[in-house]
Design an enzyme around this catalytic site. Structure first.
Site, PDB file in Angstrom:
ATOM      1  N   LYS A 253       0.845  -1.192   0.000  1.00  0.00           N
ATOM      2  CA  LYS A 253       0.000   0.000   0.000  1.00  0.00           C
ATOM      3  C   LYS A 253       0.882   1.245   0.000  1.00  0.00           C
ATOM      4  O   LYS A 253       1.946   1.263   0.645  1.00  0.00           O
ATOM      5  CB  LYS A 253      -0.910   0.004   1.225  1.00  0.00           C
TER       6      LYS A 253
ATOM      7  N   ASP B  42      -0.510   0.219  -4.382  1.00  0.00           N
ATOM      8  CA  ASP B  42      -1.950   0.506  -4.389  1.00  0.00           C
ATOM      9  C   ASP B  42      -2.214   1.735  -3.532  1.00  0.00           C
ATOM     10  O   ASP B  42      -1.895   1.742  -2.342  1.00  0.00           O
ATOM     11  CB  ASP B  42      -2.691  -0.709  -3.822  1.00  0.00           C
TER      12      ASP B  42
ATOM     13  N   GLU C 274      -1.876   0.893  -8.630  1.00  0.00           N
ATOM     14  CA  GLU C 274      -3.305   0.573  -8.549  1.00  0.00           C
ATOM     15  C   GLU C 274      -4.111   1.696  -7.923  1.00  0.00           C
ATOM     16  O   GLU C 274      -3.692   2.277  -6.923  1.00  0.00           O
ATOM     17  CB  GLU C 274      -3.428  -0.708  -7.707  1.00  0.00           C
TER      18      GLU C 274
ATOM     19  N   GLU D 109     -11.468  -2.385  -8.982  1.00  0.00           N
ATOM     20  CA  GLU D 109     -12.197  -2.842  -7.796  1.00  0.00           C
ATOM     21  C   GLU D 109     -13.320  -1.886  -7.409  1.00  0.00           C
ATOM     22  O   GLU D 109     -14.191  -2.265  -6.632  1.00  0.00           O
ATOM     23  CB  GLU D 109     -11.234  -3.054  -6.629  1.00  0.00           C
TER      24      GLU D 109
ATOM     25  N   ASP E 216     -13.821  -7.192 -10.215  1.00  0.00           N
ATOM     26  CA  ASP E 216     -14.200  -7.932  -9.003  1.00  0.00           C
ATOM     27  C   ASP E 216     -15.561  -8.565  -9.255  1.00  0.00           C
ATOM     28  O   ASP E 216     -16.539  -7.869  -9.523  1.00  0.00           O
ATOM     29  CB  ASP E 216     -14.235  -6.929  -7.837  1.00  0.00           C
TER      30      ASP E 216
ATOM     31  N   HIS F 210      -9.583  -8.209  -8.251  1.00  0.00           N
ATOM     32  CA  HIS F 210      -9.477  -7.729  -6.877  1.00  0.00           C
ATOM     33  C   HIS F 210     -10.077  -8.743  -5.895  1.00  0.00           C
ATOM     34  O   HIS F 210     -11.227  -9.149  -6.055  1.00  0.00           O
ATOM     35  CB  HIS F 210     -10.254  -6.400  -6.780  1.00  0.00           C
TER      36      HIS F 210
HETATM   37 MG    MG Z   1      -6.804  -2.245  -4.299  1.00  0.00          MG
END
Ligand code: MG
Length: 362
Positions: free
Chosen positions: A168, A197, A223, A249, A272, A299
């Site tokens: 992240k 992400d 992402e 996502e 997703d 996702h």
């Molecule tokens: Mg994500």
């Protein structure tokens, strides 16, 4: 005709298996919305959908009060027709997250029935491309983890033979993000894929600045840099950086993906299956991406996505976030960094009815 004779829905709360945080939210609990469909030949189809903490009872109400009654007496084999009928009956509330999650639970139950009628596993019925798919780990990359914890997590994934990890990003200062990414890259060397992400947390200008700072690290993708409805921002960012841009996502209909693809706003598609409205639209998005020569890396929901990625030629990765272990028997099979698509008849998820009943909240 295979007539639907019973249609029920209920809500199950699952505790998070580990603390998960990103730049904008925490994963509070998995609200899991189940749909069960019975047909006049005695078969049972089970579908499910989820949220990461809010809205589960709204999805349940949409199903119970509106969508499920429409299914009674219908032919379970007519999946496209039923999806269209359910979607069309919700025009006042589509496209929207609650409705798409409800549509998905129904559609996935219908696919479970389709697989059972065929006597085949999902990955075969949905297309049948390859029996195993590469897996990358997200569980060692949450935003609250220290740099040392990120390094240990990535080294652990690498030692286990996994080809990639995701970290992240979105710390207040760009230097913090860069320091964390560099430490992991230096520890694992050049061959492990590192994805990042931002969970829609950045402005266009900030995302361009961070992408430029991240480029020397060598990243697999960047992402959700921006809010999902900022397509112009994604176009500008994609043109400004060599890092592939990943989205999906937070998109809730197949046509939203068409917009991203036709405009060159993303080059990794993370559709997703719950949020897009089920397996039926998921496959349309995946095949659409194939026509753009773009990879699909869905996702979350690895228990279902392993079979769907195994069904298509342009699948690249499945994301490792285990979250169903409390209510299933057995675990996702992994060999040499690859997840094996379940070869059992149906969705390939071995539900534990007693554990599900214990966690039922509505
Ligand atoms: Mg994500």
């Amino acid at each position: 005709m295979t007539k639907i004779t019973e249609a029920t829905a209920y809500l199950v709360d699952l505790e998070v298996e580990t603390k998960r945080t990103d730049a904008v939210q925490a994963f509070l609990k998995q609200e899991t919305i189940f749909v069960e469909l019975r047909t006049d030949d005695g078969a049972l189809g089970t579908g499910y959908s989820y949220t990461i903490g809010t809205g589960g009872t709204s999805v349940l109400a949409m199903l119970r009060e509106h969508l499920l009654p429409r299914l009674l007496g219908q032919d379970a084999r007519m999946i496209e027709q039923l999806w269209y009928d359910q979607f069309a009956s919700t025009r006042a509330t589509t496209v929207g997250a609650i409705t798409s999650l409800a549509l998905a639970a129904v559609d996935i139950a219908l696919w479970d029935l389709r697989c059972k009628r065929a006597g085949e596993p999902l990955w075969q019925v949905a297309g049948g491309f390859r029996p195993e798919v590469p897996l990358y780990d997200t569980e060692g990359g949450w935003l609250h983890l220290s740099t040392d914890e990120l390094v240990q997590g990535a080294l652990g994934s690498q030692a286990a033979g996994w080809p990639g990890v995701k970290l992240k990003v979105g710390k207040p200062r760009v230097e913090e993000d860069v320091e964390r990414l560099r430490a992991v890259r230096e520890a694992v060397g050049p061959t492990l894929d590192i994805m990042v992400d931002a969970n829609q947390s950045m402005t266009g200008a900030e995302a361009r600045r961070r992408a430029a700072a991240f480029e020397p690290v060598g990243l697999g993708w960047f992402e959700e840099p921006l809010p999902a409805d900022d397509i112009d921002g994604h176009v500008a960012l994609a043109r400004s950086t060599s890092i592939p841009i990943a989205v999906g996502e937070s998109l809730y209909s197949a046509s939203q993906f068409r917009e991203y693809l036709t405009r060159g706003a993303a080059s990794i598609i993370q559709v997703d299956v719950a949020r897009v409205g089920g397996i039926t639209p998921w496959l349309k998005v995946a095949h659409l991406a194939e026509t753009f020569n773009v990879h699909v890396c869905p996702h979350f929901l690895m228990e279902l996505h392993v079979s769907l990625v195994a069904a298509i030629p342009n699948g690249r990765y499945v994301e490792h976030i285990p979250q169903l272990r409390a209510i299933t028997r057995g675990e996702l099979a992994v060999r040499d960094g690859h997840a094996l698509a379940p070869d059992t008849v149906g969705l390939g998820i071995d539900w534990d009815p007693d554990e599900i009943a214990d966690r039922r909240v509505a």
